[in-house]
Design a protein around this motif. Structure first.
Motif, PDB file in Angstrom:
ATOM      1  N   UNK A 142       0.839  -1.203   0.000  1.00 61.71           N
ATOM      2  CA  UNK A 142       0.000   0.000   0.000  1.00 61.71           C
ATOM      3  C   UNK A 142       0.877   1.257   0.000  1.00 61.71           C
ATOM      4  N   UNK A 143       1.929   1.225   0.798  1.00 54.62           N
ATOM      5  CA  UNK A 143       2.827   2.392   0.890  1.00 54.62           C
ATOM      6  C   UNK A 143       3.520   2.643  -0.448  1.00 54.62           C
ATOM      7  N   UNK A 144       4.037   1.563  -1.057  1.00 51.80           N
ATOM      8  CA  UNK A 144       4.748   1.708  -2.339  1.00 51.80           C
ATOM      9  C   UNK A 144       3.804   2.157  -3.444  1.00 51.80           C
ATOM     10  N   UNK A 145       2.614   1.550  -3.467  1.00 54.35           N
ATOM     11  CA  UNK A 145       1.640   1.903  -4.498  1.00 54.35           C
ATOM     12  C   UNK A 145       1.226   3.363  -4.337  1.00 54.35           C
ATOM     13  N   UNK A 146       1.077   3.776  -3.105  1.00 53.80           N
ATOM     14  CA  UNK A 146       0.680   5.165  -2.826  1.00 53.80           C
ATOM     15  C   UNK A 146       1.768   6.129  -3.297  1.00 53.80           C
ATOM     16  N   UNK A 147       3.027   5.821  -2.941  1.00 56.74           N
ATOM     17  CA  UNK A 147       4.127   6.722  -3.293  1.00 56.74           C
ATOM     18  C   UNK A 147       4.358   6.734  -4.809  1.00 56.74           C
ATOM     19  N   UNK A 148       4.646   5.562  -5.363  1.00 55.90           N
ATOM     20  CA  UNK A 148       5.007   5.515  -6.785  1.00 55.90           C
ATOM     21  C   UNK A 148       3.798   5.748  -7.688  1.00 55.90           C
ATOM     22  N   UNK A 149       2.641   5.271  -7.246  1.00 55.34           N
ATOM     23  CA  UNK A 149       1.416   5.501  -8.033  1.00 55.34           C
ATOM     24  C   UNK A 149       1.101   6.975  -8.121  1.00 55.34           C
ATOM     25  N   UNK A 150       1.252   7.681  -7.000  1.00 57.00           N
ATOM     26  CA  UNK A 150       0.955   9.118  -7.000  1.00 57.00           C
ATOM     27  C   UNK A 150       1.967   9.894  -7.850  1.00 57.00           C
ATOM     28  N   UNK A 151       3.244   9.503  -7.748  1.00 54.06           N
ATOM     29  CA  UNK A 151       4.280  10.159  -8.570  1.00 54.06           C
ATOM     30  C   UNK A 151       3.976   9.931 -10.044  1.00 54.06           C
ATOM     31  N   UNK A 152       3.606   8.714 -10.368  1.00 50.51           N
ATOM     32  CA  UNK A 152       3.286   8.368 -11.759  1.00 50.51           C
ATOM     33  C   UNK A 152       2.098   9.195 -12.261  1.00 50.51           C
ATOM     34  N   UNK A 153       1.066   9.295 -11.434  1.00 54.81           N
ATOM     35  CA  UNK A 153      -0.121  10.060 -11.836  1.00 54.81           C
ATOM     36  C   UNK A 153       0.227  11.537 -12.056  1.00 54.81           C
ATOM     37  N   UNK A 154       0.985  12.101 -11.122  1.00 57.95           N
ATOM     38  CA  UNK A 154       1.354  13.525 -11.224  1.00 57.95           C
ATOM     39  C   UNK A 154       2.147  13.763 -12.502  1.00 57.95           C
ATOM     40  N   UNK A 155       3.167  12.903 -12.711  1.00 64.58           N
ATOM     41  CA  UNK A 155       4.006  13.072 -13.904  1.00 64.58           C
ATOM     42  C   UNK A 155       3.191  12.886 -15.185  1.00 64.58           C
ATOM     43  N   UNK A 156       2.339  11.889 -15.174  1.00 62.38           N
ATOM     44  CA  UNK A 156       1.562  11.589 -16.387  1.00 62.38           C
ATOM     45  C   UNK A 156       0.573  12.700 -16.690  1.00 62.38           C
ATOM     46  N   UNK A 157      -0.115  13.179 -15.656  1.00 56.51           N
ATOM     47  CA  UNK A 157      -1.114  14.233 -15.876  1.00 56.51           C
ATOM     48  C   UNK A 157      -0.422  15.520 -16.314  1.00 56.51           C
ATOM     49  N   UNK A 158       0.711  15.828 -15.703  1.00 53.45           N
ATOM     50  CA  UNK A 158       1.397  17.090 -16.005  1.00 53.45           C
ATOM     51  C   UNK A 158       2.030  17.080 -17.396  1.00 53.45           C
ATOM     52  N   UNK A 159       2.490  15.876 -17.841  1.00 49.43           N
ATOM     53  CA  UNK A 159       3.207  15.841 -19.124  1.00 49.43           C
ATOM     54  C   UNK A 159       2.389  15.220 -20.243  1.00 49.43           C
ATOM     55  N   UNK A 160       1.376  14.465 -19.885  1.00 50.07           N
ATOM     56  CA  UNK A 160       0.593  13.769 -20.908  1.00 50.07           C
ATOM     57  C   UNK A 160       1.290  12.503 -21.390  1.00 50.07           C
ATOM     58  N   UNK A 161       2.414  12.175 -20.772  1.00 47.52           N
ATOM     59  CA  UNK A 161       3.122  10.944 -21.142  1.00 47.52           C
ATOM     60  C   UNK A 161       2.846   9.882 -20.086  1.00 47.52           C
ATOM     61  N   UNK A 162       2.135   8.843 -20.499  1.00 45.54           N
ATOM     62  CA  UNK A 162       1.745   7.781 -19.572  1.00 45.54           C
ATOM     63  C   UNK A 162       2.698   6.606 -19.777  1.00 45.54           C
ATOM     64  N   UNK A 163       3.529   6.381 -18.787  1.00 42.14           N
ATOM     65  CA  UNK A 163       4.538   5.318 -18.889  1.00 42.14           C
ATOM     66  C   UNK A 163       4.195   4.207 -17.905  1.00 42.14           C
ATOM     67  N   UNK A 164       3.313   3.275 -18.310  1.00 38.16           N
ATOM     68  CA  UNK A 164       2.852   2.258 -17.361  1.00 38.16           C
ATOM     69  C   UNK A 164       3.965   1.339 -16.846  1.00 38.16           C
ATOM     70  N   UNK A 165       5.067   1.247 -17.614  1.00 36.21           N
ATOM     71  CA  UNK A 165       6.159   0.358 -17.180  1.00 36.21           C
ATOM     72  C   UNK A 165       6.757   0.830 -15.852  1.00 36.21           C
ATOM     73  N   UNK A 166       6.583   2.123 -15.595  1.00 33.87           N
ATOM     74  CA  UNK A 166       7.092   2.644 -14.328  1.00 33.87           C
ATOM     75  C   UNK A 166       6.471   1.893 -13.147  1.00 33.87           C
TER      76      UNK A 166
END
Lengths: 284, 311
Positions: A142-166
């Motif tokens: 839960x902790x890892x998903x929260x941290x990395x998932x949130x970073x991924x969402x922020x980066x993806x929303x801000x840049x429009x680049x969705x990198x699911x491999x992350x």
């Protein structure tokens, strides 16, 4: 088993360090969301500002042929770089903190007066230990998903680049945490000592650092070389997985060798099997 | 014949030292049966094997030899513990839980349903006088409160058999009486109780049967009455016996009281001999008020047995 699982989650919640880790994770993505300003024009990065400062636009992420990794836009390079940094931080720092936070859980369960209460419930000993480990796993995942998932969402929303491999980094970081936790579990069941289990686990991490120096394997003379190579093959390869497999996965490169990951996993499986066997046979 | 709640055959436990050089026989091969509905008391000095026996029965330690069953199910199976509640000595509940959460979590581990847990925890909190403190974290509880919470925990899953290790430890006299009453209520409900306590007066008051362990061996076993009744000695209350009629078989314990009665000890080999002695006294003009077998307290018996076994 659900009762043991819930008890473990409650115990972790009561530990301030776990709340602290969730707090740090929140801080990371909130700061990232507020501080990162990207000028994206037609899918390309025209400029990036972090805390208002202009960032360098040069990319140094290249593949074996010297081509920019995964696409040639600077924007992608920037996103992959940021995500690689986040995954690396979760791996190198997050795992160490998580080991500190959860290291005492098995030993505390085995304390006189507490273990008696658990063992006299109509549960097999395997279920008791499994419930404990499952509780640790659920909270860490839960902790890892929260941290990395949130970073991924922020980066993806801000840049429009969705990198699911992350997101694959979540599973690798989690598995490596559980591999190291297997040694804590085995030592705790064996000795009931939290300090000893942490010392051995951090000793293992240190050994992993030394054994990852490949020239050492060549320079050392026999019979030392056989011992070093043998230990390298047997012990978890924390450095190799963190330095090669995690970044390669995140940026979408082909993973050169899965051996460090698979052999680490094998170590974890053997250590857990021994911990369960010992717990099964032990008198309390 | 009543069904057995606990049945043990040749059960033993031997611990080996680190290098296997020295053996410690914590419990020598033991045969024991506790019937359903009994309050069974286990006595013995420190290191006698009492806790080892309880731990063996509950699967906390593994037997070296022998077998045991709880309600006909092998003690090696977790199923055997389904109908069992346990209050360990020096139990430790997680400090971050409240009293109510503690009952709920441990009952969940016993497989109690959500509805039963909610109802039972309120009933038991009331029964052990912790309703007002149920919302507080257990780290704020006194020792007596922890003990009462431990008893409530042991009863949460409606057990048919309850093991209590030093249940009155740290409890004040009023609380002790309440626990004693609770045990008698449980007995009336048909619950079998296995009591391990140093408080011999408590055991004497509530237990129907008692066993005494010494150095891992069972040295005495029986009902409290059987064990505390002294062979061939009776307490006689009567008018004073003339000196010439006293003989060897009777001796004075206390002189005539205001009611004109004295107390004597009568020694007789059996009931026939006792009646012959009484006839002889009546012929001598002695009026008999009462005759009853002489009993010693459980504490006296315990000390006698332990000292005998050690000599």
């Amino acid at each position: 088993m659900i009762g043991v699982l819930l008890l473990t989650i409650r115990e972790l919640r009561a530990k301030k360090i776990i709340l602290g880790l969730f707090g740090v994770a929140t801080l990371v993505w909130v700061v990232l969301a507020l501080a990162l300003r990207l000028d994206v024009i037609e899918g390309s990065l025209a400029g990036a500002r972090l805390f208002g400062e202009e960032m360098s636009g040069d990319s140094d992420l290249t593949d074996e042929l010297g081509e920019p990794a995964l696409g040639n836009s600077l924007l992608e390079t920037f996103v992959f770089g940021a995500e690689m940094f986040a995954a690396g931080a979760a791996y190198w720092v997050g795992i160490l903190l998580a080991l500190f936070a959860t290291g005492g859980l098995i030993a505390s369960m085995l304390q006189q007066g507490q273990v008696d209460l658990l063992l006299t419930k109509p549960l097999s000993r395997s279920k008791i230990l499994a419930g404990r480990l499952l509780g640790v796993s659920v909270v860490m995942l839960a902790l890892l998903t929260y941290l990395l998932g949130a970073v991924w969402l922020v980066m993806s929303i801000k840049t429009g680049i969705w990198n699911p491999r992350f997101l694959l980094a979540i599973s690798v970081v989690f598995v490596m945490f559980m591999v190291l936790y297997s040694l804590i579990s085995l030592t705790s069941v064996w000795t009931g000592s939290t300090p000893l289990s942490l010392i051995l686990t951090f000793g293992l991490l240190f050994a992993s650092l030394i054994l990852a120096i490949k020239p050492l394997h060549e320079q050392i003379t026999q019979p030392g070389r056989s011992i070093v190579v043998g230990l390298y093959n047997i012990l978890p390869k924390f450095v190799d997985v963190g330095a090669h497999i995690v970044p390669q996965l995140v940026v979408g490169e082909t993973v050169e060798s899965w051996f460090p990951f698979v052999s680490s996993l094998a170590f974890g499986v053997v250590a857990y099997a021994l911990a369960f066997r010992l717990f099964q046979r032990k008198d309390f | 014949m009543p069904a057995s709640a606990i049945s043990v055959k040749g059960l033993s436990k031997t611990y080996n030292s680190a290098f296997g050089k020295q053996e410690v026989h914590a419990l020598r091969p033991l045969d024991l049966t506790v019937n359903e509905g009994e309050i069974f008391g286990l006595l013995g000095p420190n290191g006698a094997g009492k806790t080892t026996l309880v731990k063996l029965l509950l699967g906390i330690v593994h037997p070296t030899e022998g077998s045991g069953e709880l309600f006909g199910i092998s003690i090696r199976s977790p199923e055997a513990r389904k109908a069992v509640g346990f209050l360990p000595e020096n139990h430790r509940f997680p400090e971050f839980l409240t009293g109510r959460e503690t009952l709920d979590l441990y009952a969940r581990m016993s497989g109690t349903t959500d509805m039963d847990r909610a109802n039972k925890s309120e009933e038991l909190l009331e029964r052990v006088r912790l309703t007002g403190s149920a919302h507080r974290r257990v780290k704020t509880y006194s020792k007596g409160m922890m003990q009462r919470l431990g008893i409530a925990q042991a009863l949460m899953s409606n057990p048919k058999l309850v093991f209590l290790d030093e249940p009155t430890d740290g409890v004040d006299p009023v609380g002790r009486r309440e626990i004693r009453d609770l045990l008698l209520e449980l007995k009336a409900e048909g619950v079998t109780l296995f009591l391990n306590s140093h408080l011999l007066s408590e055991i004497e008051r509530v237990c129907t049967r008692v066993a005494i362990l010494k150095e891992g061996r069972l040295v005495r076993e029986g009902t409290v009455e059987e064990l505390t009744t002294q062979d061939r000695i009776w307490r006689l209350r009567s008018t004073p016996i003339p000196d010439q009629s006293l003989g060897d078989h009777a001796h004075l314990v206390s002189d005539a009281q205001s009611n004109g009665l004295s107390e004597y000890r009568l020694h007789a080999a059996d009931r026939t001999a006792l009646n012959a002695s009484l006839d002889h006294l009546r012929l001598a003009g002695v009026e008999i008020e009462s005759v009853e077998p002489l009993r010693q307290s459980l504490e006296e018996l315990f000390i006698d047995v332990v000292e005998d076994a050690s000599t």
